[in-house]
Design an enzyme around this catalytic site. Structure first.
Site, PDB file in Angstrom:
ATOM      1  N   GLY A  61       0.864  -1.174   0.000  1.00 24.52           N
ATOM      2  CA  GLY A  61       0.000   0.000   0.000  1.00 24.52           C
ATOM      3  C   GLY A  61       0.897   1.220   0.000  1.00 24.52           C
ATOM      4  N   GLU A  62       0.650   2.107   0.911  1.00 25.64           N
ATOM      5  CA  GLU A  62       1.464   3.323   1.025  1.00 25.64           C
ATOM      6  C   GLU A  62       1.940   3.429   2.478  1.00 25.64           C
ATOM      7  OE1 GLU A  62       2.925   5.614  -0.928  1.00 25.64           O
ATOM      8  OE2 GLU A  62       3.625   6.207   1.046  1.00 25.64           O
ATOM      9  N   SER A  63       3.247   3.249   2.646  1.00 22.88           N
ATOM     10  CA  SER A  63       3.784   3.129   4.009  1.00 22.88           C
ATOM     11  C   SER A  63       3.566   4.386   4.855  1.00 22.88           C
ATOM     12  CB  SER A  63       5.272   2.782   3.968  1.00 22.88           C
ATOM     13  OG  SER A  63       5.981   3.759   3.243  1.00 22.88           O
ATOM     14  N   CYS A  93       6.206  -5.236   0.564  1.00 21.81           N
ATOM     15  CA  CYS A  93       6.351  -3.901  -0.024  1.00 21.81           C
ATOM     16  C   CYS A  93       6.213  -2.795   1.037  1.00 21.81           C
ATOM     17  CB  CYS A  93       5.386  -3.743  -1.187  1.00 21.81           C
ATOM     18  SG  CYS A  93       5.905  -2.443  -2.315  1.00 21.81           S
ATOM     19  N   ARG A 122      12.913   3.476   0.309  1.00 17.59           N
ATOM     20  CA  ARG A 122      11.572   3.515  -0.250  1.00 17.59           C
ATOM     21  C   ARG A 122      11.624   3.915  -1.728  1.00 17.59           C
ATOM     22  NH1 ARG A 122       8.125   8.062   0.714  1.00 17.59           N
ATOM     23  NH2 ARG A 122       6.042   7.466   0.071  1.00 17.59           N
ATOM     24  N   ILE A 151       5.952  -3.191  -7.293  1.00 18.97           N
ATOM     25  CA  ILE A 151       5.155  -1.991  -7.596  1.00 18.97           C
ATOM     26  C   ILE A 151       5.662  -0.846  -6.713  1.00 18.97           C
ATOM     27  CG2 ILE A 151       2.825  -1.012  -7.694  1.00 18.97           C
ATOM     28  CD1 ILE A 151       1.807  -4.010  -7.634  1.00 18.97           C
ATOM     29  N   ARG A 152       6.367   0.094  -7.328  1.00 22.01           N
ATOM     30  CA  ARG A 152       6.995   1.189  -6.565  1.00 22.01           C
ATOM     31  C   ARG A 152       7.640   0.632  -5.284  1.00 22.01           C
ATOM     32  NH1 ARG A 152       2.579   3.011  -8.669  1.00 22.01           N
ATOM     33  NH2 ARG A 152       1.308   2.741  -6.829  1.00 22.01           N
ATOM     34  N   HIS A 192       5.202  -8.514  -4.119  1.00 22.88           N
ATOM     35  CA  HIS A 192       3.834  -8.822  -3.663  1.00 22.88           C
ATOM     36  C   HIS A 192       3.458 -10.275  -3.945  1.00 22.88           C
ATOM     37  CE1 HIS A 192       2.458  -4.604  -3.014  1.00 22.88           C
ATOM     38  NE2 HIS A 192       3.388  -4.339  -3.913  1.00 22.88           N
ATOM     39  N   GLU A 194       1.220 -11.872  -2.747  1.00 24.60           N
ATOM     40  CA  GLU A 194      -0.243 -12.014  -2.598  1.00 24.60           C
ATOM     41  C   GLU A 194      -0.991 -11.820  -3.916  1.00 24.60           C
ATOM     42  OE1 GLU A 194       1.629  -9.588  -1.479  1.00 24.60           O
ATOM     43  OE2 GLU A 194       0.651  -7.630  -1.632  1.00 24.60           O
TER      44      GLU A 194
HETATM   45  N1  GLN Z   1       5.898   2.999  -2.507  1.00 24.79           N
HETATM   46  C1  GLN Z   1       5.040   2.522  -1.482  1.00 24.79           C
HETATM   47  C2  GLN Z   1       5.417   3.088  -0.119  1.00 24.79           C
HETATM   48  O1  GLN Z   1       6.266   3.887  -0.003  1.00 24.79           O
HETATM   49  C3  GLN Z   1       5.035   1.021  -1.400  1.00 24.79           C
HETATM   50  C4  GLN Z   1       4.392   0.453  -2.640  1.00 24.79           C
HETATM   51  C5  GLN Z   1       3.662  -0.823  -2.436  1.00 24.79           C
HETATM   52  O2  GLN Z   1       3.386  -1.270  -1.311  1.00 24.79           O
HETATM   53  N2  GLN Z   1       3.279  -1.407  -3.524  1.00 24.79           N
HETATM   54  O3  GLN Z   1       4.846   2.723   0.868  1.00 24.79           O
END
Ligand code: GLN
Length: 213
Positions: A61-63, A93, A122, A151-152, A192, A194
């Site tokens: 997700g987004e940390s 991630c 990150r 993914i990122r 990921h 999952e």
């Molecule tokens: N770039 C996201 C973050 O900084 C992590 C990306 C992801 O969980 N797919 O949290």
């Protein structure tokens, strides 16, 4: 009341209770994977739920958002405490970022959990290779290489002496970068598992939780 041996048998049949931090991100995909591994997945949004689980998955997700929500939901300190007390955890991630001891390229107010003695960068793969897939050899997993979806994603820039490196990027500009680690009962992947339907990483984590419970 059934006799306790029967209760125990039923609990074993239901598998370990594995929480999935469900504040933000792709927590639903982890429920499905854990369920397929024979675990009982439990959404975790409050302290009582955290207290009730034998292990915890922290999803992608987004940390920085998850960090903020952990504070808002009063989960940050209780979660740190459970990790100090040895609760098994698996972060993918953003979850890997949250489990780090140090995070580079994040917001100054972002919190992390100190679950693994590692420094994580990150969004490390940069804009050109924002998202990509590759096959990885993953230590301890038998069979085909693991299809890894990034993914990122972060990578692990420093792994402490107690940290086992489970996978690195095989080739390309990021060749050799660490993308899966384990320290004790805490596991983290920059990718990921999952989302691919390959259950082996979740099976490994379920086995860790089962052994620790
Ligand atoms: N770039 C996201 C973050 O900084 C992590 C990306 C992801 O969980 N797919 O949290």
């Amino acid at each position: 009341m059934p006799p306790s041996s029967e209760v125990e048998r039923r609990d074993n049949a239901a598998g370990p209770r594995i929480g999935v931090l469900a504040l933000q991100g792709d927590f639903r995909e982890h429920f499905g994977a854990l369920h397929s591994c024979g675990a009982t997945p439990v959404p975790v949004r409050r302290i009582g739920e955290l207290d009730s689980v034998d292990g915890l998955v922290i999803p992608g997700g987004e940390s920085t958002t998850m960090s903020k929500l952990l504070e808002v939901f009063d989960l940050l300190e209780p979660l740190r405490k459970r990790l100090r007390d040895g609760m098994p955890a698996f972060g993918s991630c953003a979850g890997m970022i949250l489990l780090a001891a140090e995070v580079l390229d994040t917001r100054p107010d972002a919190q992390h959990l100190d679950g693994i003695d590692m420094t994580v960068r990150r969004n490390a793969f940069g804009r050109q290779v924002d998202s990509f897939e590759t096959n990885l050899d993953f230590a301890g997993l038998t069979g085909d290489p693991v299809r890894a979806v990034f993914i990122r994603a972060p990578w692990v820039e420093r792994a402490g002496p107690g940290v086992e490196v489970l996978a690195t990027v095989p080739d390309g500009p990021a060749a050799g970068r660490i993308v899966a680690v384990r320290q004790g009962n805490v596991l983290a992947t920059a990718f990921h598992p999952e989302v691919t339907g390959d259950l082996r990483v979740h099976e490994l984590f379920t086995a860790i939780v089962r052994a620790a419970a």
